[in-house]
Scaffold this motif. Structure first.
Motif, short mmCIF file in Angstrom:
data_model
loop_
_atom_site.label_atom_id
_atom_site.label_comp_id
_atom_site.label_asym_id
_atom_site.label_seq_id
_atom_site.Cartn_x
_atom_site.Cartn_y
_atom_site.Cartn_z
N GLY A 28 1.30 1.75 7.92
CA GLY A 28 1.01 0.78 6.89
C GLY A 28 -0.12 -0.16 7.29
O GLY A 28 -0.55 -0.20 8.44
N ARG A 29 -0.57 -0.89 6.31
CA ARG A 29 -1.68 -1.84 6.49
C ARG A 29 -1.18 -3.21 6.08
O ARG A 29 -0.51 -3.37 5.06
CB ARG A 29 -2.82 -1.37 5.59
CG ARG A 29 -3.99 -2.27 5.53
CD ARG A 29 -4.99 -1.67 4.53
NE ARG A 29 -6.13 -2.54 4.39
CZ ARG A 29 -7.37 -2.12 4.37
NH1 ARG A 29 -7.63 -0.84 4.45
NH2 ARG A 29 -8.35 -2.97 4.26
N ILE A 30 -1.51 -4.22 6.90
CA ILE A 30 -1.12 -5.60 6.64
C ILE A 30 -2.37 -6.41 6.35
O ILE A 30 -3.32 -6.39 7.12
CB ILE A 30 -0.43 -6.23 7.88
CG1 ILE A 30 0.75 -5.39 8.33
CG2 ILE A 30 -0.05 -7.67 7.62
CD1 ILE A 30 1.92 -5.44 7.40
N GLU A 31 -2.35 -7.14 5.24
CA GLU A 31 -3.48 -8.01 4.93
C GLU A 31 -2.97 -9.42 4.67
O GLU A 31 -1.98 -9.61 3.98
CB GLU A 31 -4.22 -7.50 3.69
CG GLU A 31 -4.90 -6.17 3.94
CD GLU A 31 -5.66 -5.69 2.73
OE1 GLU A 31 -6.80 -6.19 2.54
OE2 GLU A 31 -5.12 -4.86 1.98
N LEU B 80 -9.79 -9.28 8.99
CA LEU B 80 -9.60 -7.84 9.10
C LEU B 80 -8.13 -7.49 8.88
O LEU B 80 -7.25 -8.26 9.25
CB LEU B 80 -10.03 -7.35 10.49
CG LEU B 80 -11.48 -7.61 10.87
CD1 LEU B 80 -11.71 -7.24 12.32
CD2 LEU B 80 -12.41 -6.82 9.97
N PRO B 81 -7.84 -6.33 8.31
CA PRO B 81 -6.43 -5.95 8.12
C PRO B 81 -5.77 -5.60 9.43
O PRO B 81 -6.41 -5.18 10.39
CB PRO B 81 -6.52 -4.73 7.19
CG PRO B 81 -7.88 -4.19 7.40
CD PRO B 81 -8.76 -5.34 7.77
N GLY B 82 -4.46 -5.77 9.46
CA GLY B 82 -3.65 -5.38 10.61
C GLY B 82 -2.95 -4.07 10.34
O GLY B 82 -3.05 -3.51 9.25
N VAL B 83 -2.22 -3.60 11.35
CA VAL B 83 -1.51 -2.33 11.26
C VAL B 83 -0.02 -2.60 11.41
O VAL B 83 0.40 -3.41 12.23
CB VAL B 83 -1.99 -1.38 12.39
CG1 VAL B 83 -1.20 -0.09 12.38
CG2 VAL B 83 -3.47 -1.12 12.25
N LEU B 84 0.78 -1.88 10.63
CA LEU B 84 2.23 -1.96 10.73
C LEU B 84 2.68 -1.04 11.86
O LEU B 84 2.33 0.14 11.88
CB LEU B 84 2.87 -1.51 9.42
CG LEU B 84 4.38 -1.43 9.38
CD1 LEU B 84 4.98 -2.82 9.47
CD2 LEU B 84 4.83 -0.73 8.12
N LEU C 141 2.03 -11.97 3.26
CA LEU C 141 1.48 -10.72 3.74
C LEU C 141 1.48 -9.71 2.60
O LEU C 141 2.44 -9.61 1.83
CB LEU C 141 2.32 -10.14 4.88
CG LEU C 141 2.55 -11.01 6.11
CD1 LEU C 141 3.42 -10.26 7.11
CD2 LEU C 141 1.24 -11.42 6.74
N SER C 142 0.39 -8.96 2.51
CA SER C 142 0.34 -7.84 1.59
C SER C 142 0.51 -6.59 2.45
O SER C 142 -0.33 -6.28 3.29
CB SER C 142 -1.01 -7.81 0.87
OG SER C 142 -1.10 -6.65 0.08
N LEU C 143 1.63 -5.90 2.26
CA LEU C 143 1.97 -4.72 3.05
C LEU C 143 1.77 -3.48 2.18
O LEU C 143 2.35 -3.38 1.10
CB LEU C 143 3.42 -4.80 3.51
CG LEU C 143 4.04 -3.54 4.10
CD1 LEU C 143 3.32 -3.11 5.36
CD2 LEU C 143 5.51 -3.76 4.37
N ASP D 93 4.41 -7.58 -1.67
CA ASP D 93 3.98 -8.95 -1.45
C ASP D 93 5.15 -9.65 -0.76
O ASP D 93 6.19 -9.89 -1.37
CB ASP D 93 3.65 -9.63 -2.78
CG ASP D 93 3.19 -11.06 -2.61
OD1 ASP D 93 2.84 -11.46 -1.48
OD2 ASP D 93 3.19 -11.80 -3.62
N LEU D 94 4.99 -9.95 0.55
CA LEU D 94 6.08 -10.49 1.35
C LEU D 94 5.73 -11.87 1.90
O LEU D 94 4.59 -12.14 2.26
CB LEU D 94 6.40 -9.56 2.52
CG LEU D 94 6.79 -8.13 2.17
CD1 LEU D 94 6.95 -7.31 3.43
CD2 LEU D 94 8.07 -8.12 1.35
#
Length: 129
Positions: free
Chosen positions: A15-18, A25-29, A55-57, A69-70
């Motif tokens: 997954g991608r975390i924004e 930059l986006p993060g990684v799950l 966080l947008s996961l 949307d968390l």
């Protein structure tokens, strides 16, 4: 911050975390559970342990892409020279119901997989080494 053990079963999903509050930059799950998630951002970031973050996961699966949307709060931070790992606890969020359904689906899918592996390799099997 001290790492705490999550009560829910962890699932290793891609997954991608924004979050513009954390990093451009986006993060990684790394993994996910009903109560939280472990993330990795590609550079050092500054996190306020007392703050809630939106966080947008985005979960990427072969069959579908799901976005959640968390609202989360950081539980632990592990900083390195080139990246930052953050463990988040999930709070009541706009997509809580959809997220819980997603985790329930992962749990059911995992149970089916475990049942099949028990049939293929019995627990009392002996391996010759």
């Amino acid at each position: 911050m001290k790492k705490t053990v999550r009560q829910g079963k962890r699932f290793f999903e891609m997954g991608r975390i924004e979050s513009s509050e954390i990093c451009a930059l986006p993060g990684v799950l790394d993994d996910i559970s009903i109560t939280g998630l472990r993330t990795r951002f590609p550079n050092p970031v500054t996190i306020d342990p007392e703050k809630e973050y939106h966080l947008s996961l985005t979960i990427a699966k072969a069959t579908t892409t799901r976005e959640f949307d968390l609202v989360c709060e950081p539980k632990w931070i592990d900083e390195d020279k080139s990246e930052t790992e953050i463990g988040f606890s999930i709070l009541c969020s706009p997509d809580t119901r959809a997220f819980n359904d997603f985790i329930e689906n992962l749990t059911e899918t995992n149970k089916d997989t475990e049942d099949v592996s028990n049939i293929l390799i019995p627990s009392n099997a002996d391996f010759i080494g």
